[in-house]
Design a protein around this motif. Structure first.
Motif, mmCIF file in Angstrom:
data_model
loop_
_atom_site.group_PDB
_atom_site.id
_atom_site.type_symbol
_atom_site.label_atom_id
_atom_site.label_comp_id
_atom_site.label_asym_id
_atom_site.label_seq_id
_atom_site.Cartn_x
_atom_site.Cartn_y
_atom_site.Cartn_z
ATOM 1 N N VAL A 13 0.824 -1.207 0.000
ATOM 2 C CA VAL A 13 0.000 0.000 0.000
ATOM 3 C C VAL A 13 0.861 1.262 0.000
ATOM 4 O O VAL A 13 0.531 2.239 -0.675
ATOM 5 N N ASN A 14 1.970 1.262 0.718
ATOM 6 C CA ASN A 14 2.798 2.468 0.776
ATOM 7 C C ASN A 14 3.414 2.805 -0.583
ATOM 8 O O ASN A 14 3.565 3.974 -0.933
ATOM 9 N N GLU A 15 3.754 1.798 -1.386
ATOM 10 C CA GLU A 15 4.314 2.101 -2.694
ATOM 11 C C GLU A 15 3.229 2.563 -3.675
ATOM 12 O O GLU A 15 3.488 3.383 -4.553
ATOM 13 N N VAL A 16 2.000 2.070 -3.513
ATOM 14 C CA VAL A 16 0.896 2.570 -4.337
ATOM 15 C C VAL A 16 0.610 4.022 -3.971
ATOM 16 O O VAL A 16 0.433 4.878 -4.850
ATOM 17 N N GLN A 17 0.580 4.331 -2.686
ATOM 18 C CA GLN A 17 0.379 5.720 -2.257
ATOM 19 C C GLN A 17 1.460 6.622 -2.849
ATOM 20 O O GLN A 17 1.175 7.727 -3.303
ATOM 21 N N GLU A 18 2.686 6.150 -2.854
ATOM 22 C CA GLU A 18 3.796 6.948 -3.369
ATOM 23 C C GLU A 18 3.665 7.187 -4.869
ATOM 24 O O GLU A 18 3.891 8.292 -5.348
ATOM 25 N N VAL A 19 3.301 6.157 -5.640
ATOM 26 C CA VAL A 19 3.148 6.366 -7.078
ATOM 27 C C VAL A 19 1.952 7.273 -7.366
ATOM 28 O O VAL A 19 1.988 8.084 -8.290
ATOM 29 N N PHE A 20 0.897 7.184 -6.552
ATOM 30 C CA PHE A 20 -0.212 8.137 -6.689
ATOM 31 C C PHE A 20 0.297 9.562 -6.497
ATOM 32 O O PHE A 20 0.013 10.452 -7.294
ATOM 33 N N LYS A 21 1.048 9.774 -5.435
ATOM 34 C CA LYS A 21 1.588 11.120 -5.143
ATOM 35 C C LYS A 21 2.472 11.604 -6.288
ATOM 36 O O LYS A 21 2.358 12.745 -6.734
ATOM 37 N N ARG A 22 3.376 10.746 -6.738
ATOM 38 C CA ARG A 22 4.365 11.145 -7.736
ATOM 39 C C ARG A 22 3.775 11.266 -9.146
ATOM 40 O O ARG A 22 4.392 11.874 -10.010
ATOM 41 N N SER A 23 2.579 10.736 -9.342
ATOM 42 C CA SER A 23 1.961 10.806 -10.669
ATOM 43 C C SER A 23 1.133 12.080 -10.854
ATOM 44 O O SER A 23 0.878 12.492 -11.974
ATOM 45 N N GLY A 24 0.662 12.635 -9.747
ATOM 46 C CA GLY A 24 -0.224 13.792 -9.828
ATOM 47 C C GLY A 24 -1.694 13.421 -9.785
ATOM 48 O O GLY A 24 -2.557 14.295 -9.749
ATOM 49 N N ILE A 25 -2.016 12.130 -9.780
ATOM 50 C CA ILE A 25 -3.413 11.691 -9.718
ATOM 51 C C ILE A 25 -3.979 12.025 -8.334
ATOM 52 O O ILE A 25 -3.272 11.939 -7.333
ATOM 53 N N ARG A 26 -5.216 12.423 -8.300
ATOM 54 C CA ARG A 26 -5.862 12.751 -7.022
ATOM 55 C C ARG A 26 -6.514 11.501 -6.449
ATOM 56 O O ARG A 26 -7.509 11.020 -6.971
ATOM 57 N N ARG A 27 -5.921 10.993 -5.385
ATOM 58 C CA ARG A 27 -6.446 9.840 -4.672
ATOM 59 C C ARG A 27 -6.255 10.091 -3.175
ATOM 60 O O ARG A 27 -5.436 10.924 -2.791
#
Length: 134
Positions: A13-27
């Protein structure tokens, strides 16, 4: 770049959160339990990794016979424009097929052109009931 694509492999989950943050997607990246449920309840997850680093993530909900809703496509900003999002979608379509399954998604305004280049058509008769909690 040593990219590896994995269909339905494990991702933390922490790596998914990080890729969300680094992609610019709003999640809801600050809500770990919610992001974990998003992962756990997906029918299909396809990841892209550069070595051990998660740099691309696709999550989909599908009945495998008529419709597939692509919930998330997130690519780390440092890797955007290199074909990773396109490959994530290609892998999903390769697995589910193109004869019976229709692919549906909602797009951020910045990404409209990306989806059109991949053959997605804009649809003006979609409806949304917005969630109360972002």
């Amino acid at each position: 770049m040593n990219l590896e694509y994995i269909i339905n492999g494990a991702c933390a989950v922490n790596e998914v959160q990080e890729v969300f943050k680094r992609s610019g997607i709003r999640r809801p990246v600050g809500d770990t339990d919610r992001v974990q449920r998003m992962i756990d309840n997906a029918d299909e997850i396809i990841t892209a990794r550069d070595g051990d680093k998660l740099i691309g993530f696709l999550r989909a909900i599908t009945d495998y016979s008529y419709c597939c809703y692509i919930s998330d496509i997130a690519v780390d900003i440092d890797y955007q424009g290199s074909g990773i999002g396109k490959e994530l979608i290609r892998l999903l379509r390769s697995k589910l097929g193109e004869e019976e399954v229709q692919y549906v998604l909602t797009s951020a305004p910045k990404a409209l052109g990306f989806y059109e280049k991949l053959g997605f058509e804009r649809n003006h008769n979609a409806f949304v009931l917005r969630r109360k909690k972002n």
